[in-house]
Scaffold this active site. Structure first.
Site, mmCIF file in Angstrom:
data_model
loop_
_atom_site.group_PDB
_atom_site.id
_atom_site.type_symbol
_atom_site.label_atom_id
_atom_site.label_comp_id
_atom_site.label_asym_id
_atom_site.label_seq_id
_atom_site.Cartn_x
_atom_site.Cartn_y
_atom_site.Cartn_z
ATOM 1 N N LYS A 185 10.502 -5.950 -13.145
ATOM 2 C CA LYS A 185 9.701 -4.788 -13.546
ATOM 3 C C LYS A 185 9.253 -4.023 -12.301
ATOM 4 O O LYS A 185 8.365 -4.448 -11.581
ATOM 5 C CB LYS A 185 8.466 -5.174 -14.362
ATOM 6 C CG LYS A 185 7.887 -3.903 -15.008
ATOM 7 C CD LYS A 185 6.416 -3.936 -15.319
ATOM 8 C CE LYS A 185 5.512 -3.586 -14.182
ATOM 9 N NZ LYS A 185 5.531 -2.183 -13.713
ATOM 10 N N GLY A 238 1.876 -7.310 -5.078
ATOM 11 C CA GLY A 238 0.967 -6.245 -5.490
ATOM 12 C C GLY A 238 -0.434 -6.558 -5.016
ATOM 13 O O GLY A 238 -0.623 -7.289 -4.037
ATOM 14 N N SER A 239 -1.405 -6.026 -5.716
ATOM 15 C CA SER A 239 -2.794 -6.166 -5.282
ATOM 16 C C SER A 239 -3.326 -7.566 -5.599
ATOM 17 O O SER A 239 -2.836 -8.243 -6.509
ATOM 18 C CB SER A 239 -3.654 -5.125 -5.981
ATOM 19 O OG SER A 239 -3.575 -5.299 -7.379
ATOM 20 N N THR A 240 -4.330 -7.966 -4.864
ATOM 21 C CA THR A 240 -4.970 -9.265 -5.090
ATOM 22 C C THR A 240 -5.593 -9.305 -6.483
ATOM 23 O O THR A 240 -5.512 -10.317 -7.178
ATOM 24 C CB THR A 240 -6.010 -9.518 -3.991
ATOM 25 O OG1 THR A 240 -5.289 -9.683 -2.752
ATOM 26 C CG2 THR A 240 -6.843 -10.756 -4.243
ATOM 27 N N GLU A 241 -6.167 -8.192 -6.889
ATOM 28 C CA GLU A 241 -6.801 -8.118 -8.209
ATOM 29 C C GLU A 241 -5.788 -8.413 -9.331
ATOM 30 O O GLU A 241 -6.040 -9.245 -10.205
ATOM 31 C CB GLU A 241 -7.358 -6.690 -8.357
ATOM 32 C CG GLU A 241 -8.139 -6.427 -9.591
ATOM 33 C CD GLU A 241 -8.367 -4.919 -9.782
ATOM 34 O OE1 GLU A 241 -8.141 -4.135 -8.832
ATOM 35 O OE2 GLU A 241 -8.757 -4.546 -10.899
ATOM 36 N N GLY A 243 -2.849 -9.800 -8.898
ATOM 37 C CA GLY A 243 -2.303 -11.138 -8.640
ATOM 38 C C GLY A 243 -3.085 -12.223 -9.372
ATOM 39 O O GLY A 243 -2.511 -13.172 -9.909
ATOM 40 N N GLU A 260 2.536 -12.353 -3.396
ATOM 41 C CA GLU A 260 2.385 -11.637 -2.121
ATOM 42 C C GLU A 260 1.377 -10.537 -2.380
ATOM 43 O O GLU A 260 1.678 -9.572 -3.088
ATOM 44 C CB GLU A 260 3.714 -10.997 -1.698
ATOM 45 C CG GLU A 260 4.854 -11.947 -1.499
ATOM 46 C CD GLU A 260 4.828 -12.650 -0.157
ATOM 47 O OE1 GLU A 260 3.817 -12.546 0.564
ATOM 48 O OE2 GLU A 260 5.832 -13.303 0.145
ATOM 49 N N CYS A 294 1.153 -3.489 3.017
ATOM 50 C CA CYS A 294 0.248 -4.632 2.813
ATOM 51 C C CYS A 294 -0.186 -5.233 4.136
ATOM 52 O O CYS A 294 -1.263 -5.790 4.242
ATOM 53 C CB CYS A 294 0.913 -5.674 1.925
ATOM 54 S SG CYS A 294 2.583 -6.038 2.443
ATOM 55 N N GLU A 396 -9.367 -3.297 0.902
ATOM 56 C CA GLU A 396 -8.061 -2.708 1.201
ATOM 57 C C GLU A 396 -8.000 -1.273 0.678
ATOM 58 O O GLU A 396 -8.206 -1.029 -0.505
ATOM 59 C CB GLU A 396 -6.963 -3.543 0.555
ATOM 60 C CG GLU A 396 -5.579 -3.064 0.954
ATOM 61 C CD GLU A 396 -4.469 -3.887 0.329
ATOM 62 O OE1 GLU A 396 -4.541 -4.149 -0.875
ATOM 63 O OE2 GLU A 396 -3.536 -4.268 1.051
HETATM 64 P P1 NAP Z 1 -0.664 -3.362 -8.293
HETATM 65 O O1 NAP Z 1 -1.494 -2.365 -8.963
HETATM 66 O O2 NAP Z 1 -1.162 -4.737 -8.164
HETATM 67 O O3 NAP Z 1 0.742 -3.345 -9.051
HETATM 68 C C1 NAP Z 1 1.811 -4.168 -8.692
HETATM 69 C C2 NAP Z 1 2.702 -4.369 -9.895
HETATM 70 O O4 NAP Z 1 1.995 -5.101 -10.897
HETATM 71 C C3 NAP Z 1 3.138 -3.076 -10.560
HETATM 72 O O5 NAP Z 1 4.459 -3.225 -11.031
HETATM 73 C C4 NAP Z 1 2.149 -2.974 -11.699
HETATM 74 O O6 NAP Z 1 2.547 -2.128 -12.754
HETATM 75 C C5 NAP Z 1 2.033 -4.395 -12.121
HETATM 76 N N1 NAP Z 1 0.836 -4.701 -12.899
HETATM 77 C C6 NAP Z 1 -0.339 -4.044 -12.940
HETATM 78 N N2 NAP Z 1 -1.192 -4.646 -13.793
HETATM 79 C C7 NAP Z 1 -0.538 -5.703 -14.313
HETATM 80 C C8 NAP Z 1 -0.887 -6.715 -15.248
HETATM 81 N N3 NAP Z 1 -2.088 -6.762 -15.811
HETATM 82 N N4 NAP Z 1 0.039 -7.656 -15.538
HETATM 83 C C9 NAP Z 1 1.242 -7.634 -14.975
HETATM 84 N N5 NAP Z 1 1.636 -6.707 -14.084
HETATM 85 C C10 NAP Z 1 0.753 -5.746 -13.745
HETATM 86 O O7 NAP Z 1 -0.301 -2.935 -6.831
HETATM 87 P P2 NAP Z 1 0.258 -1.532 -6.348
HETATM 88 O O8 NAP Z 1 -0.865 -0.572 -6.450
HETATM 89 O O9 NAP Z 1 1.535 -1.213 -7.010
HETATM 90 O O10 NAP Z 1 0.614 -1.866 -4.826
HETATM 91 C C11 NAP Z 1 -0.343 -1.929 -3.847
HETATM 92 C C12 NAP Z 1 -0.804 -3.349 -3.579
HETATM 93 O O11 NAP Z 1 0.300 -4.209 -3.337
HETATM 94 C C13 NAP Z 1 -1.659 -3.476 -2.366
HETATM 95 O O12 NAP Z 1 -2.772 -4.271 -2.621
HETATM 96 C C14 NAP Z 1 -0.767 -4.137 -1.337
HETATM 97 O O13 NAP Z 1 -1.414 -4.829 -0.333
HETATM 98 C C15 NAP Z 1 0.080 -4.995 -2.163
HETATM 99 N N6 NAP Z 1 1.346 -5.271 -1.519
HETATM 100 C C16 NAP Z 1 1.555 -6.522 -0.994
HETATM 101 C C17 NAP Z 1 2.723 -6.824 -0.362
HETATM 102 C C18 NAP Z 1 2.962 -8.194 0.194
HETATM 103 O O14 NAP Z 1 4.090 -8.552 0.424
HETATM 104 N N7 NAP Z 1 1.946 -8.994 0.400
HETATM 105 C C19 NAP Z 1 3.726 -5.865 -0.251
HETATM 106 C C20 NAP Z 1 3.492 -4.598 -0.792
HETATM 107 C C21 NAP Z 1 2.297 -4.329 -1.426
HETATM 108 P P3 NAP Z 1 2.132 -0.577 -12.662
HETATM 109 O O15 NAP Z 1 3.111 0.020 -11.768
HETATM 110 O O16 NAP Z 1 2.213 -0.030 -14.024
HETATM 111 O O17 NAP Z 1 0.727 -0.532 -12.153
#
Ligand code: NAP
Ligand code: MG
Length: 502
Positions: A185, A238-241, A243, A260, A294, A396
């Protein structure tokens, strides 16, 4: 961008879901728009997966896992991955342009960083497929014990928007090399290149259902995937929240999870650092990919003795960053990925001011004209006089906002650098080799960069300490995330076991 706009951005592209080797509409018939953040225009209309589509995709992945894919040899899995790498390479320019239009990142980053990293990943794990081995264990008695390293089954992959194609490759390459099938996804903001990758996966000849690509919203499609009982493993970036939500959803079925997550990396600059290198590294740390990384070096710990000189040079160079049309090869900074993300950056700038930090430069959108006036641009922003306890130093932002914190003493510095819920990465700038290695041990983070920043390689493990997640992607560690170990015992004596003798 006005008159010479490439034709691709004038026509809305359309995409269906990729399930079981077929391109299909969503069961609901719904679609959503993916926007070009440089202009606010719709780039693509995409079929929107929801729970019934996720269920179909998981079933297709299960059939593939138990059927055709289980009969494909490790060598042939490797060959398919290598073929995919070649197909991506042959279309690198087009994929880079699409990535830039969907995400807003400068074309020179998409073309020279993202695409090469994607290709490298598929190549590296193509080679890995034939190197996944069990072990022979020297057990006592006339017993033979060995292990088999087997795939987990159906893997759900949920990825963010900051490196859309790279994140897809990080998940797909090791999962497929190890013999799993995948339901991917992509992020709602950037589904386009993952879907283009689906076409290449078909062309490469992967059996149907081995890879399924189901864009949609996190709360619906993502949540349905994370809580699906037919999924053996969830790999999330994605985000810690979010995650934490994934881990909770997966706990219900005891689905295996790797995470991650976010970061708030300390980028530490000592007085003995090469000033030019350090200034460059600070820019790379916080402004690369519009700060949407990230590992962004968002907390700059600066030796008090070089504060004035460093800040003057850092400011000057930040102000020289060329903001504009991301499709222009000269552009060094594009827009934030979305209006929501832009608003988040503005919000934290206001918070930093209220907290008493001093704005050095930026803090507002640039003045752009033409179609770019509707884009989500923000100027490179530096705050100084930041205290590590402030929200601007703890939360963040995921945007181009640097928080500069000065330090006097190494022990106090280490204590502050570690004072964060995150632990993804850190940068250290010094010419003192002893200090560099000492800090590499003291900083609690999964990646340490010394006199460099944001360097990655498919062979080198990557992942977080603390609330930056668990599990290590890349290198041979990634295979551990996508396999499980089976222990096999054989009695070589040919005699009955000794316990229930007559
Ligand atoms: P995000 O809001 O956590 O979204 C990540 C993914 O999760 C998206 O595909 C999102 O769908 C999906 N998602 C959201 N809510 C969900 C739920 N309740 N259940 C299942 N999946 C859900 O993060 P983002 O805003 O896309 O990316 C930014 C974050 O990613 C930052 O915190 C960054 O640090 C982190 N990040 C970490 C790494 C690493 O390797 N550590 C790399 C890149 C980014 P939607 O698109 O519809 O929201
Ligand atoms: Mg988009």
């Amino acid at each position: 961008m006005s008159a010479q706009q490439p034709s691709a951005s004038n026509t809305t592209r359309r995409y269906q879901l990729f399930i079981g080797g077929q391109w299909v509409e969503a069961e609901s018939g719904r679609t959503f728009a993916s926007v070009n953040p440089a202009t606010g225009e719709t780039l693509a209309e995409v079929a929107e997966a929801d729970a019934p589509d996720i269920d179909k995709a998981v079933q297709a992945a299960r059939r593939a896992f138990e059927g055709k894919w289980s009969k494909v040899s490790a060598r042939d899995r490797g060959r398919l991955l290598y073929k995919l790498a070649q197909l991506v390479e042959s279309r690198a320019k087009e994929l880079a342009e699409l990535e830039t239009m969907d995400n807003g990142k400068p074309i020179r980053e998409a073309l020279y960083v993202d695409l090469p990293e994607v290709i490298e990943h598929f190549e590296y794990f193509a080679g890995m497929a034939t190197k996944i081995e069990g072990e022979t264990i020297p057990v006592p008695g006339r017993m033979f014990n060995y292990t088999l390293r087997e795939p987990l089954g159906v893997c759900g992959a949920i990825i963010p928007w900051n490196y859309p194609l790279v994140m897809a490759a990080w998940k797909l390459a090791p999962a497929l090399a190890a013999g799993n099938t995948v339901v991917l996804k992509p992020a709602e903001q950037t589904p386009v290149t993952a879907l283009e990758l689906g076409k290449l996966i078909q062309e490469a000849g992967f059996p149907e259902g081995v890879v399924n690509i189901v864009p949609g919203f996190g709360e619906r499609a993502g949540a349905a995937l994370a809580s699906h009982p037919g999924v053996d493993k969830i790999a999330f970036t994605g985000s810690t929240e979010v995650g934490k939500k994934i881990a909770r959803a997966a706990a219900e079925n005891l689905t295996k999870v790797s995470l991650e997550l976010g970061g708030k990396a300390p980028n530490i600059i000592f007085a003995d650092a090469d000033m030019e290198q350090a200034v460059n590294g600070a820019l790379m740390g916080i402004f690369f990919n519009q700060g949407q990384v990230c590992t962004a070096g968002s907390r700059i710990f600066l030796d008090e003795r070089i504060k004035d000189e460093f800040l003057a040079r850092f400011r000057e160079r930040a102000e020289q960053i060329r903001i504009g049309d991301p499709l222009d090869k000269q552009t060094q900074m594009g827009p934030q990925v979305s209006e929501e993300q832009l608003n988040k950056v503005k919000y934290y700038v206001a918070v930093a001011r209220q907290e008493g930090a001093t704005l050095v430069t930026g803090g507002e959108p640039p003045a752009l004209s033409g179609p770019l006036a509707h884009g989500y641009f923000f100027r490179p922003t530096i705050f100084t006089d930041v205290k590590n306890e402030m929200r601007v130093a703890q939360e963040e932002i995921f945007g181009p906002v640097a928080a500069v914190i000065t330090f006097k003493d190494e022990d106090e510095l280490i204590q502050q650098a570690n004072q964060t819920i995150y632990g993804l990465s850190a940068g250290i700038w010094t010419r003192d080799v002893t200090r560099a290695h000492r800090l590499a041990r003291e900083i609690r983070a999964g990646v340490i960069w010394i006199n460099t920043y944001n360097i990655f390689n498919a062979a080198s493990p990557f992942g977080g300490y603390k609330q930056s997640g668990y599990g290590r992607e890349m290198g041979k560690h990634a295979i551990e995330l996508y396999t499980q170990v089976k222990s096999v015992w054989i009695d070589l004596s040919g005699r009955p076991m000794g316990w229930y003798n007559r």
